[in-house]
Write a protein that holds these residues in place. Sequence first.
Motif, PDB file in Angstrom:
ATOM      1  N   VAL A 508      -3.999  -8.063  -3.395  1.00 17.21           N
ATOM      2  CA  VAL A 508      -4.163  -6.636  -3.657  1.00 17.21           C
ATOM      3  C   VAL A 508      -3.050  -5.835  -2.987  1.00 17.21           C
ATOM      4  O   VAL A 508      -2.360  -5.034  -3.631  1.00 17.21           O
ATOM      5  N   VAL A 509      -2.851  -6.080  -1.692  1.00 17.45           N
ATOM      6  CA  VAL A 509      -1.823  -5.348  -0.943  1.00 17.45           C
ATOM      7  C   VAL A 509      -0.431  -5.705  -1.449  1.00 17.45           C
ATOM      8  O   VAL A 509       0.433  -4.836  -1.632  1.00 17.45           O
ATOM      9  N   GLY A 510      -0.186  -7.002  -1.689  1.00 17.17           N
ATOM     10  CA  GLY A 510       1.135  -7.426  -2.152  1.00 17.17           C
ATOM     11  C   GLY A 510       1.497  -6.830  -3.495  1.00 17.17           C
ATOM     12  O   GLY A 510       2.613  -6.335  -3.698  1.00 17.17           O
ATOM     13  N   THR A 511       0.556  -6.857  -4.437  1.00 15.28           N
ATOM     14  CA  THR A 511       0.812  -6.305  -5.771  1.00 15.28           C
ATOM     15  C   THR A 511       1.042  -4.801  -5.716  1.00 15.28           C
ATOM     16  O   THR A 511       1.978  -4.274  -6.343  1.00 15.28           O
ATOM     17  N   LEU A 512       0.203  -4.093  -4.975  1.00 13.56           N
ATOM     18  CA  LEU A 512       0.366  -2.636  -4.877  1.00 13.56           C
ATOM     19  C   LEU A 512       1.652  -2.256  -4.160  1.00 13.56           C
ATOM     20  O   LEU A 512       2.283  -1.252  -4.502  1.00 13.56           O
ATOM     21  N   THR A 513       2.061  -3.060  -3.175  1.00 15.98           N
ATOM     22  CA  THR A 513       3.318  -2.783  -2.480  1.00 15.98           C
ATOM     23  C   THR A 513       4.489  -2.816  -3.453  1.00 15.98           C
ATOM     24  O   THR A 513       5.342  -1.909  -3.469  1.00 15.98           O
ATOM     25  N   ILE A 514       4.542  -3.837  -4.269  1.00 14.52           N
ATOM     26  CA  ILE A 514       5.644  -3.974  -5.221  1.00 14.52           C
ATOM     27  C   ILE A 514       5.588  -2.882  -6.287  1.00 14.52           C
ATOM     28  O   ILE A 514       6.605  -2.241  -6.595  1.00 14.52           O
ATOM     29  N   PHE A 515       4.412  -2.660  -6.817  1.00 11.80           N
ATOM     30  CA  PHE A 515       4.287  -1.668  -7.883  1.00 11.80           C
ATOM     31  C   PHE A 515       4.616  -0.265  -7.390  1.00 11.80           C
ATOM     32  O   PHE A 515       5.414   0.458  -8.004  1.00 11.80           O
ATOM     33  N   LEU A 516       4.026   0.143  -6.271  1.00 13.55           N
ATOM     34  CA  LEU A 516       4.243   1.501  -5.767  1.00 13.55           C
ATOM     35  C   LEU A 516       5.664   1.699  -5.255  1.00 13.55           C
ATOM     36  O   LEU A 516       6.251   2.777  -5.438  1.00 13.55           O
ATOM     37  N   THR A 517       6.234   0.660  -4.620  1.00 20.31           N
ATOM     38  CA  THR A 517       7.622   0.756  -4.161  1.00 20.31           C
ATOM     39  C   THR A 517       8.573   0.930  -5.340  1.00 20.31           C
ATOM     40  O   THR A 517       9.473   1.778  -5.329  1.00 20.31           O
ATOM     41  N   GLY A 518       8.369   0.116  -6.383  1.00 19.14           N
ATOM     42  CA  GLY A 518       9.206   0.232  -7.572  1.00 19.14           C
ATOM     43  C   GLY A 518       9.091   1.589  -8.225  1.00 19.14           C
ATOM     44  O   GLY A 518      10.091   2.174  -8.667  1.00 19.14           O
ATOM     45  N   CYS A 519       7.866   2.114  -8.294  1.00 17.23           N
ATOM     46  CA  CYS A 519       7.663   3.447  -8.888  1.00 17.23           C
ATOM     47  C   CYS A 519       8.375   4.519  -8.071  1.00 17.23           C
ATOM     48  O   CYS A 519       9.019   5.419  -8.634  1.00 17.23           O
ATOM     49  N   ALA A 520       8.254   4.427  -6.747  1.00 16.93           N
ATOM     50  CA  ALA A 520       8.869   5.443  -5.885  1.00 16.93           C
ATOM     51  C   ALA A 520      10.390   5.416  -5.995  1.00 16.93           C
ATOM     52  O   ALA A 520      11.039   6.464  -6.105  1.00 16.93           O
ATOM     53  N   ILE A 521      10.976   4.224  -5.959  1.00 18.42           N
ATOM     54  CA  ILE A 521      12.436   4.110  -6.035  1.00 18.42           C
ATOM     55  C   ILE A 521      12.936   4.609  -7.379  1.00 18.42           C
ATOM     56  O   ILE A 521      13.933   5.343  -7.465  1.00 18.42           O
ATOM     57  N   SER A 522      12.263   4.210  -8.443  1.00 20.36           N
ATOM     58  CA  SER A 522      12.731   4.618  -9.778  1.00 20.36           C
ATOM     59  C   SER A 522      12.543   6.113 -10.000  1.00 20.36           C
ATOM     60  O   SER A 522      13.294   6.732 -10.752  1.00 20.36           O
ATOM     61  N   ARG A 523      11.567   6.707  -9.329  1.00 18.80           N
ATOM     62  CA  ARG A 523      11.318   8.138  -9.530  1.00 18.80           C
ATOM     63  C   ARG A 523      12.272   8.998  -8.720  1.00 18.80           C
ATOM     64  O   ARG A 523      12.830   9.976  -9.222  1.00 18.80           O
ATOM     65  N   PHE A 524      12.457   8.634  -7.450  1.00 22.25           N
ATOM     66  CA  PHE A 524      13.262   9.483  -6.568  1.00 22.25           C
ATOM     67  C   PHE A 524      14.710   9.015  -6.430  1.00 22.25           C
ATOM     68  O   PHE A 524      15.568   9.781  -6.034  1.00 22.25           O
ATOM     69  N   GLY A 525      14.946   7.751  -6.747  1.00 20.90           N
ATOM     70  CA  GLY A 525      16.305   7.239  -6.586  1.00 20.90           C
ATOM     71  C   GLY A 525      17.082   7.179  -7.873  1.00 20.90           C
ATOM     72  O   GLY A 525      18.253   6.815  -7.886  1.00 20.90           O
ATOM     73  N   ASN A 526      16.432   7.516  -8.988  1.00 21.88           N
ATOM     74  CA  ASN A 526      17.107   7.426 -10.273  1.00 21.88           C
ATOM     75  C   ASN A 526      16.678   8.599 -11.133  1.00 21.88           C
ATOM     76  O   ASN A 526      15.676   8.556 -11.819  1.00 21.88           O
ATOM     77  N   ARG A 527      17.442   9.669 -11.086  1.00 18.32           N
ATOM     78  CA  ARG A 527      17.100  10.874 -11.842  1.00 18.32           C
ATOM     79  C   ARG A 527      17.635  10.854 -13.262  1.00 18.32           C
ATOM     80  O   ARG A 527      17.330  11.735 -14.060  1.00 18.32           O
ATOM     81  N   ALA A 528      18.435   9.857 -13.565  1.00 15.72           N
ATOM     82  CA  ALA A 528      19.033   9.813 -14.901  1.00 15.72           C
ATOM     83  C   ALA A 528      17.967   9.564 -15.953  1.00 15.72           C
ATOM     84  O   ALA A 528      16.956   8.925 -15.694  1.00 15.72           O
ATOM     85  N   LYS A 529      18.215  10.080 -17.147  1.00 19.15           N
ATOM     86  CA  LYS A 529      17.271   9.881 -18.238  1.00 19.15           C
ATOM     87  C   LYS A 529      17.235   8.421 -18.609  1.00 19.15           C
ATOM     88  O   LYS A 529      18.251   7.798 -18.832  1.00 19.15           O
ATOM     89  N   PRO A 530      16.042   7.826 -18.705  1.00 19.04           N
ATOM     90  CA  PRO A 530      15.968   6.407 -19.028  1.00 19.04           C
ATOM     91  C   PRO A 530      16.433   6.138 -20.449  1.00 19.04           C
ATOM     92  O   PRO A 530      16.264   6.963 -21.342  1.00 19.04           O
ATOM     93  N   THR A 531      17.010   5.001 -20.624  1.00 22.86           N
ATOM     94  CA  THR A 531      17.479   4.593 -21.941  1.00 22.86           C
ATOM     95  C   THR A 531      16.601   3.483 -22.464  1.00 22.86           C
ATOM     96  O   THR A 531      16.022   2.731 -21.708  1.00 22.86           O
ATOM     97  N   ARG A 532      16.552   3.397 -23.756  1.00 25.92           N
ATOM     98  CA  ARG A 532      15.714   2.378 -24.381  1.00 25.92           C
ATOM     99  C   ARG A 532      16.401   1.019 -24.258  1.00 25.92           C
ATOM    100  O   ARG A 532      17.571   0.884 -24.589  1.00 25.92           O
ATOM    101  N   PRO A 533      15.661   0.000 -23.812  1.00 26.36           N
ATOM    102  CA  PRO A 533      16.284  -1.307 -23.649  1.00 26.36           C
ATOM    103  C   PRO A 533      16.523  -1.985 -24.981  1.00 26.36           C
ATOM    104  O   PRO A 533      15.777  -1.795 -25.928  1.00 26.36           O
ATOM    105  N   SER A 534      17.582  -2.745 -25.033  1.00 29.87           N
ATOM    106  CA  SER A 534      17.814  -3.585 -26.194  1.00 29.87           C
ATOM    107  C   SER A 534      17.149  -4.924 -25.949  1.00 29.87           C
ATOM    108  O   SER A 534      16.796  -5.250 -24.841  1.00 29.87           O
ATOM    109  N   PRO A 535      16.959  -5.728 -27.001  1.00 29.66           N
ATOM    110  CA  PRO A 535      16.386  -7.049 -26.786  1.00 29.66           C
ATOM    111  C   PRO A 535      17.201  -7.822 -25.779  1.00 29.66           C
ATOM    112  O   PRO A 535      18.398  -7.623 -25.624  1.00 29.66           O
ATOM    113  N   ALA A 536      16.513  -8.775 -25.101  1.00 30.13           N
ATOM    114  CA  ALA A 536      17.161  -9.523 -24.023  1.00 30.13           C
ATOM    115  C   ALA A 536      18.455 -10.141 -24.495  1.00 30.13           C
ATOM    116  O   ALA A 536      18.502 -10.832 -25.485  1.00 30.13           O
ATOM    117  N   SER A 537      19.510  -9.867 -23.797  1.00 25.35           N
ATOM    118  CA  SER A 537      20.804 -10.429 -24.138  1.00 25.35           C
ATOM    119  C   SER A 537      21.176 -11.455 -23.116  1.00 25.35           C
ATOM    120  O   SER A 537      20.498 -11.700 -22.149  1.00 25.35           O
TER     121      SER A 537
END
Length: 578
Positions: A508-537
Amino acid sequence: MPCVRHFRSAFIQVLHYWGIFTITLATPDLIVLVAYVAVVIAFGCWFVRKSGTSREFMAAGGSLPGWAVGMSIFGTYLSSTTFLGNPGKAYGGNFNGYLFTLSLPLAVWIAARYFVPFYRRSGEISAYQHLESRFGLWARSYAMLCYLLTQIARMGTIMFGVAIGLHALTNWEVTNIILATGILVTLYTLLGGIEAVIWTDVVQSIVLVGGAILVFGMLVFDMPEGPSQAWTIAMDANKMSLGNWNIDFTTSTVWGMLLYGFFINLTNFGIDQSFVQRYHAASSEQAAKRAVWLGAFLYVPISLLFFLIGAALFSYYATQPEMLHEVRQAVAAQQSVDPATLQAADIGDKVLPHFIATKLPPGLAGLLIAAIFAAGMSSIDTSLNSSATVILKDLYQRYLNPDVTEKQAMRVLRISTIAIGLIGTGVALLLIGQKSILDIWWQLQGVFSGGMLGLFLLGIIARRANAASGMIAVVLGVVVISWLELSPDNTAIPDTLRNPLHTNLTIVVGTLTIFLTGCAISRFGNRAKPTRPSPASTDDQSSDSEPVNLEPVNLEPVNLASSDPDDSAGPSASLPEK
């Protein structure tokens, strides 16, 4: 991952269930045991005619009825550890462990609503291809490596446990049992593919359920004062309690067990390769959804039955002091302690094997023991087939030969099945007299693979999450999980710095740590408009990308056997749910 710890702790108990008793099976039991195992193996080999292509080998050609796939999912949960472990928990404690099962319906609803449509409509049989689309090649490779190492350790553990049990009952050499188990299971998995895995699961699940009903009936109707006495004694001993309802994260409370069960079940349905292959093996998306629900609906009452067996065993042995004395003496001799000091929790996992070996009629005991160990074999064949699929799709086809032909795919699948079977058998042989190695291996697997569920959820839910935020989140998550896993028993760490939480909360703690950390970094550390991903290259992606859209869409089915993961429909904002 922490769910690895769940399997490890449950199955290591099985290694001791039979080892404390020196029981020689009666001739009828031995005949039934050998005959049952032989029939199951022959039944699995019969499906060689239906595994001629890679799509058939990995997904049964998408032709199986939903009820059979559902029974297979049910059989995945109904393992030898369930049969022996849950009654032991109830005998030695209460029904707190049943809350793990009660968390299943919510996870199943999420699986049927999101996971099944996503995997079915993406056309990708690999559970980890979409991680590359969201976070880059490192994420897919990380998940693949963790999965393979976990399955190898799992196979070795099961083979070793099966050998210990059969040795105690037959006096056959442990080494010979391990070799025979490894060879025979690898053989029918190699020949029959996943269809053999699923149909043998169906047979073994029916036998195990029948055996459980038989044992429960014998226990309650053999009580000196009738079935009501079993209920009265169990209730007086508080066996039916679900545990502590307080908010306390240092013990296994009701809330902690529910959280633990939900995260474990979400992991199984969301990122376990063997589940993903079952989704594809069903004849349609609706059949796959029905299979998920059927597996859950069957397991919830049957799991309760096993806990009731534990409570009934407590009542029965309370009225049979001679039998209880036998168990106490055997456990005391093994642990070199005074029998009078042993509590119910000390002998809980030893009582059911004693009852099976001493009370069941000749022939029935052999059948039930055979079914228990055949359930272990079915877990091995699942690991073999899913590992071979991962090697083909996430290793060979991704790194070495994107344009793999059908002939090459079948060659890789067969060689991989044999190789994983040999490695798993070798691990089991290494464990003879060296169980401490297993503990270290499982613990390391729990640390390094603990980030898989958090990363998976981050990729689905967080719109701005990208390769950088995902990698940072996983690294931090591994550090946190390392502390959670390793600090409690580390005497070099001061008591105030050790993990005070109950082990069930690690995932529970491990999963929430990764999920919430990723959300925080992507929200506050990346203000650029997200782009749509292409299929795996073939290039590792690190640009911003949107998560997998879980809204249903209509996609043409992709041939799972020969499709290149780079050319198939990768997850994008237009793709479905999971």
